[in-house]
Design a protein around this motif. Sequence first.
Motif, PDB file in Angstrom:
ATOM      1  N   VAL A 182      21.651  50.801  74.498  1.00 29.30           N
ATOM      2  CA  VAL A 182      21.928  51.522  75.741  1.00 29.30           C
ATOM      3  C   VAL A 182      20.772  51.267  76.697  1.00 29.30           C
ATOM      4  O   VAL A 182      19.616  51.223  76.279  1.00 29.30           O
ATOM      5  CB  VAL A 182      22.039  53.044  75.466  1.00 29.30           C
ATOM      6  N   HIS A 183      21.054  51.101  77.980  1.00 24.65           N
ATOM      7  CA  HIS A 183      20.046  50.781  79.003  1.00 24.65           C
ATOM      8  C   HIS A 183      19.154  49.630  78.564  1.00 24.65           C
ATOM      9  O   HIS A 183      17.925  49.797  78.476  1.00 24.65           O
ATOM     10  CB  HIS A 183      19.151  52.005  79.286  1.00 24.65           C
ATOM     11  N   PRO A 184      19.689  48.475  78.231  1.00 20.99           N
ATOM     12  CA  PRO A 184      18.840  47.377  77.766  1.00 20.99           C
ATOM     13  C   PRO A 184      17.912  46.890  78.880  1.00 20.99           C
ATOM     14  O   PRO A 184      18.277  46.941  80.062  1.00 20.99           O
ATOM     15  CB  PRO A 184      19.847  46.290  77.390  1.00 20.99           C
ATOM     16  N   SER A 185      16.725  46.444  78.500  1.00 18.58           N
ATOM     17  CA  SER A 185      15.810  45.859  79.478  1.00 18.58           C
ATOM     18  C   SER A 185      16.335  44.472  79.829  1.00 18.58           C
ATOM     19  O   SER A 185      17.184  43.926  79.123  1.00 18.58           O
ATOM     20  CB  SER A 185      14.419  45.735  78.863  1.00 18.58           C
ATOM     21  N   GLU A 186      15.773  43.891  80.882  1.00 22.85           N
ATOM     22  CA  GLU A 186      16.249  42.578  81.288  1.00 22.85           C
ATOM     23  C   GLU A 186      16.007  41.530  80.215  1.00 22.85           C
ATOM     24  O   GLU A 186      16.819  40.653  79.964  1.00 22.85           O
ATOM     25  CB  GLU A 186      15.575  42.156  82.587  1.00 22.85           C
ATOM     26  N   LYS A 187      14.877  41.675  79.554  1.00 21.84           N
ATOM     27  CA  LYS A 187      14.509  40.768  78.480  1.00 21.84           C
ATOM     28  C   LYS A 187      15.563  40.825  77.362  1.00 21.84           C
ATOM     29  O   LYS A 187      15.990  39.792  76.837  1.00 21.84           O
ATOM     30  CB  LYS A 187      13.134  41.192  77.949  1.00 21.84           C
ATOM     31  N   THR A 188      15.938  42.043  77.017  1.00 21.46           N
ATOM     32  CA  THR A 188      16.943  42.216  75.961  1.00 21.46           C
ATOM     33  C   THR A 188      18.269  41.599  76.376  1.00 21.46           C
ATOM     34  O   THR A 188      18.935  40.924  75.592  1.00 21.46           O
ATOM     35  CB  THR A 188      17.137  43.720  75.656  1.00 21.46           C
ATOM     36  N   ILE A 189      18.632  41.818  77.630  1.00 21.38           N
ATOM     37  CA  ILE A 189      19.910  41.267  78.103  1.00 21.38           C
ATOM     38  C   ILE A 189      19.899  39.742  77.980  1.00 21.38           C
ATOM     39  O   ILE A 189      20.854  39.146  77.493  1.00 21.38           O
ATOM     40  CB  ILE A 189      20.197  41.704  79.563  1.00 21.38           C
ATOM     41  N   LEU A 190      18.791  39.126  78.383  1.00 19.19           N
ATOM     42  CA  LEU A 190      18.686  37.671  78.292  1.00 19.19           C
ATOM     43  C   LEU A 190      18.835  37.194  76.855  1.00 19.19           C
ATOM     44  O   LEU A 190      19.569  36.250  76.565  1.00 19.19           O
ATOM     45  CB  LEU A 190      17.335  37.198  78.853  1.00 19.19           C
ATOM     46  N   LEU A 191      18.155  37.880  75.960  1.00 16.30           N
ATOM     47  CA  LEU A 191      18.204  37.530  74.550  1.00 16.30           C
ATOM     48  C   LEU A 191      19.641  37.580  74.029  1.00 16.30           C
ATOM     49  O   LEU A 191      20.111  36.678  73.336  1.00 16.30           O
ATOM     50  CB  LEU A 191      17.327  38.512  73.765  1.00 16.30           C
ATOM     51  N   TYR A 192      20.331  38.651  74.410  1.00 12.10           N
ATOM     52  CA  TYR A 192      21.696  38.803  73.915  1.00 12.10           C
ATOM     53  C   TYR A 192      22.673  37.844  74.576  1.00 12.10           C
ATOM     54  O   TYR A 192      23.653  37.435  73.975  1.00 12.10           O
ATOM     55  CB  TYR A 192      22.152  40.261  74.048  1.00 12.10           C
ATOM     56  N   GLN A 193      22.386  37.498  75.825  1.00 12.13           N
ATOM     57  CA  GLN A 193      23.262  36.519  76.479  1.00 12.13           C
ATOM     58  C   GLN A 193      23.189  35.189  75.736  1.00 12.13           C
ATOM     59  O   GLN A 193      24.184  34.510  75.551  1.00 12.13           O
ATOM     60  CB  GLN A 193      22.857  36.342  77.941  1.00 12.13           C
ATOM     61  N   GLU A 194      21.980  34.866  75.296  1.00 11.89           N
ATOM     62  CA  GLU A 194      21.794  33.639  74.552  1.00 11.89           C
ATOM     63  C   GLU A 194      22.582  33.680  73.236  1.00 11.89           C
ATOM     64  O   GLU A 194      23.262  32.740  72.863  1.00 11.89           O
ATOM     65  CB  GLU A 194      20.297  33.481  74.253  1.00 11.89           C
ATOM     66  N   ARG A 195      22.466  34.800  72.539  1.00 13.52           N
ATOM     67  CA  ARG A 195      23.171  34.936  71.274  1.00 13.52           C
ATOM     68  C   ARG A 195      24.689  34.906  71.501  1.00 13.52           C
ATOM     69  O   ARG A 195      25.450  34.356  70.712  1.00 13.52           O
ATOM     70  CB  ARG A 195      22.793  36.262  70.600  1.00 13.52           C
ATOM     71  N   GLN A 196      25.105  35.527  72.599  1.00  9.71           N
ATOM     72  CA  GLN A 196      26.525  35.544  72.950  1.00  9.71           C
ATOM     73  C   GLN A 196      27.034  34.111  73.141  1.00  9.71           C
ATOM     74  O   GLN A 196      28.086  33.741  72.635  1.00  9.71           O
ATOM     75  CB  GLN A 196      26.693  36.343  74.241  1.00  9.71           C
ATOM     76  N   ASN A 197      26.238  33.292  73.840  1.00  8.37           N
ATOM     77  CA  ASN A 197      26.609  31.893  74.056  1.00  8.37           C
ATOM     78  C   ASN A 197      26.746  31.133  72.748  1.00  8.37           C
ATOM     79  O   ASN A 197      27.696  30.393  72.545  1.00  8.37           O
ATOM     80  CB  ASN A 197      25.571  31.187  74.931  1.00  8.37           C
ATOM     81  N   ARG A 198      25.754  31.329  71.866  1.00  4.15           N
ATOM     82  CA  ARG A 198      25.806  30.648  70.579  1.00  4.15           C
ATOM     83  C   ARG A 198      27.073  31.023  69.811  1.00  4.15           C
ATOM     84  O   ARG A 198      27.745  30.186  69.226  1.00  4.15           O
ATOM     85  CB  ARG A 198      24.571  31.021  69.729  1.00  4.15           C
ATOM     86  N   PHE A 199      27.380  32.303  69.849  1.00  5.23           N
ATOM     87  CA  PHE A 199      28.559  32.806  69.142  1.00  5.23           C
ATOM     88  C   PHE A 199      29.827  32.153  69.690  1.00  5.23           C
ATOM     89  O   PHE A 199      30.679  31.676  68.953  1.00  5.23           O
ATOM     90  CB  PHE A 199      28.631  34.335  69.281  1.00  5.23           C
ATOM     91  N   GLU A 200      29.924  32.109  71.014  1.00  7.34           N
ATOM     92  CA  GLU A 200      31.117  31.540  71.643  1.00  7.34           C
ATOM     93  C   GLU A 200      31.241  30.052  71.337  1.00  7.34           C
ATOM     94  O   GLU A 200      32.327  29.538  71.116  1.00  7.34           O
ATOM     95  CB  GLU A 200      31.083  31.757  73.166  1.00  7.34           C
ATOM     96  N   GLN A 201      30.079  29.360  71.331  1.00  2.39           N
ATOM     97  CA  GLN A 201      30.098  27.917  71.059  1.00  2.39           C
ATOM     98  C   GLN A 201      30.626  27.637  69.655  1.00  2.39           C
ATOM     99  O   GLN A 201      31.455  26.770  69.447  1.00  2.39           O
ATOM    100  CB  GLN A 201      28.691  27.333  71.193  1.00  2.39           C
ATOM    101  N   ARG A 202      30.103  28.418  68.702  1.00  2.00           N
ATOM    102  CA  ARG A 202      30.519  28.202  67.324  1.00  2.00           C
ATOM    103  C   ARG A 202      32.015  28.456  67.182  1.00  2.00           C
ATOM    104  O   ARG A 202      32.741  27.742  66.509  1.00  2.00           O
ATOM    105  CB  ARG A 202      29.734  29.128  66.398  1.00  2.00           C
TER     106      ARG A 202
END
Lengths: 95, 599
Positions: B238-258
């Motif tokens: 909840v209320h993620p920091s910008e850093k956290t959002i970036l980290l998760y966006q990266e993980r989200q991309n990896r997940f979608e790619q796979r």
Amino acid sequence: MQNHVSKLSKQVYIVNALGLHARAAAQIAGIVQESRSAVHIINNDLKADASSIIDILTLNSPQGTVLTFEIENPSDHNILDALVTLVENRFGEEN
Amino acid sequence: MNVSDTRELKLYGIGASDGISIGQAYLVDKKGVDVIKRYVIQERTLANEIKRFKTAVSKSNNELRAVIEASPEELRQHANIYETHIALLKDKMLYGRTIAYIEKERVNAEWALKKVIANIKLIFQNMDDSYLRERIVDIEHVSELILRNLVGAKQENLADIDRRVILVADDLSPADTSQINLKKIMGFITDGGSKTSHTGIIARTLGIPAVMGLETATRMINTEDIIIADGTQGTVIVHPSEKTILLYQERQNRFEQRKAVIARNCDITAETSDGFRVKVMGNIELPEEVVAVRDHGGDGIGLYRTEFQYLRNHAFPGEATLFNSYKDVVEKMYPNQVTFRTLDINGDKVLRYHIDNYHEDNPALGLRAIRYCLKHPNIFKIQLRAILRAAAYGNLRILIPMISNCFEIKETRRLLDEAAASLAADGLLYKRDIEVGIMIEVPAAVIMADVMAPKVDFFSLGTNDLIQYTLAIDRGNRQVAHLFNPLHPAIVRMLKSTADMAHKHNIGIFICGEMAGDPLYTPLLVGLGIKELSMNPFTIPIIKQTVRSLNFKECQQFTHEILQLADAAEIAKRLQQNFGAMYYEEADVCEETVNGKTA
């Protein structure tokens, strides 16, 4: 006096499996809409206005409860009879 | 990880559907009407306020009338719970008292109604008969209807969500989820529930990330808060920091790619290296999901849960409505087969227009599925007629749920004959010659499989219910949910004996429970010689790929070995040892594996 009262009330035994539930109460209230004066239902020390589904439900009357229907106006005797018949016919339920 | 935004908060739950969503929260407040405000009404506008209440009541009356009229002619008599609701609208204790309260206290109608209902609730709470005590739900239903009409456009209606959100709720019932506009939902977050609860299944079916069993999510999250739902790890931020959002966006991309890599190969046949061919099919709930099955390379539909079309409507759908959507599904899927599971109304899927309105202490063991249908042959026959008519337009078979004795099979066949005869009499196009199979989900059916097999064309193992009934575990109960284990030796043996019996009698055997869609179990199911697996459409590509990486003979040998094992943990360990390497490439490499708190 005692004699007079008994003419204006009848006891019934709730025989249907689900007891006096919402649809059953709705049928009672439906019949009572036609009455000239107030009709009450008594379960021990509780007394409900028979024209209100909710009030009837608050009597908490499962199968096996003995209830008394009471009319105030003798000319409502046909209502009283209809109510007794309704209960005896298990509100039209199957079992 | 350092937290740069001090408001950032991480909640731990159970990952019920893989993937990551980042977006705005939308809090579903079931008791949305509780947030009613009290305000004073001036004497001169008092009459207006009462009129406003009366208008809301009459609107509610019209809505209920419309529901009754929307019921098909043949079922009109069953709509009488709504007649009762209509009568309740004008009940003295509700209608009369609310008006009196407005007049006496000079408050707004919403508040007055709320007060009146609260009083009635108090009386009901003290009742000793549980069935009668629960009749308060009829009164609550009616008062909520009036409140919605008083509050107007602000009503809580999941169908009205118009932006992309992550849904946050205490729990979602099938009735709730069936009315959600699913295109708008990016994720599910619930306080209750578990991986195998209904919302979890829906989420996986739709490929939407879901985190459940969070316990405090509805308290910690507000509508419009930015949140991250990580359905793979079972966490919510909840209320993620910008850093956290970036980290998760990266993980989200990896997940979608796979996911994309696997999806690209989804049209390749699922065949083991030594030529054992498995049909990998999709489970669907609504006609529109056919597209997802086709897009993910499904070899047909192994389970069409037909009850959802009933749940979504305000009334029992008529034959014409059913026929049209069934025809549509079989035509879209042709030449592949569609398996119609007949109406499976059960515990948590209570129809809103339920004809009997009875109370069941234990619905999972109650009047559901085939029991319900045989008790209401008129409702059942409408569906059977629609299915037989659709059969003329494609390739379909019928699956009867919850079979526990042979009489139910015989009776269903008789009703099918009756339905066919009535269609012939009506001069309508239909096809009677279709396969009829049964769900094996009650332990009695496993034991009777040798007797039942000659009477049907196929068995379908409904592992979710079979496990629940065999191990005596309520999947929704957090105290015992962790004991729900598909690898319990009793379950493995039941699968084995059912499969053997089907093979012996040369009838079809397939699995449509959650087990079919989890690659962990694929070697075991292949080893049992199960030739058809049906699952949520989004897992079809992964399962197909898993099958292709297996060797049938090895799986058979492996299955033979694990049948000797005494406990589930040992079986799971052996699966990991033998086939684990296969999953590592699937598993998201993450910092920590948090499976939530122990239940």
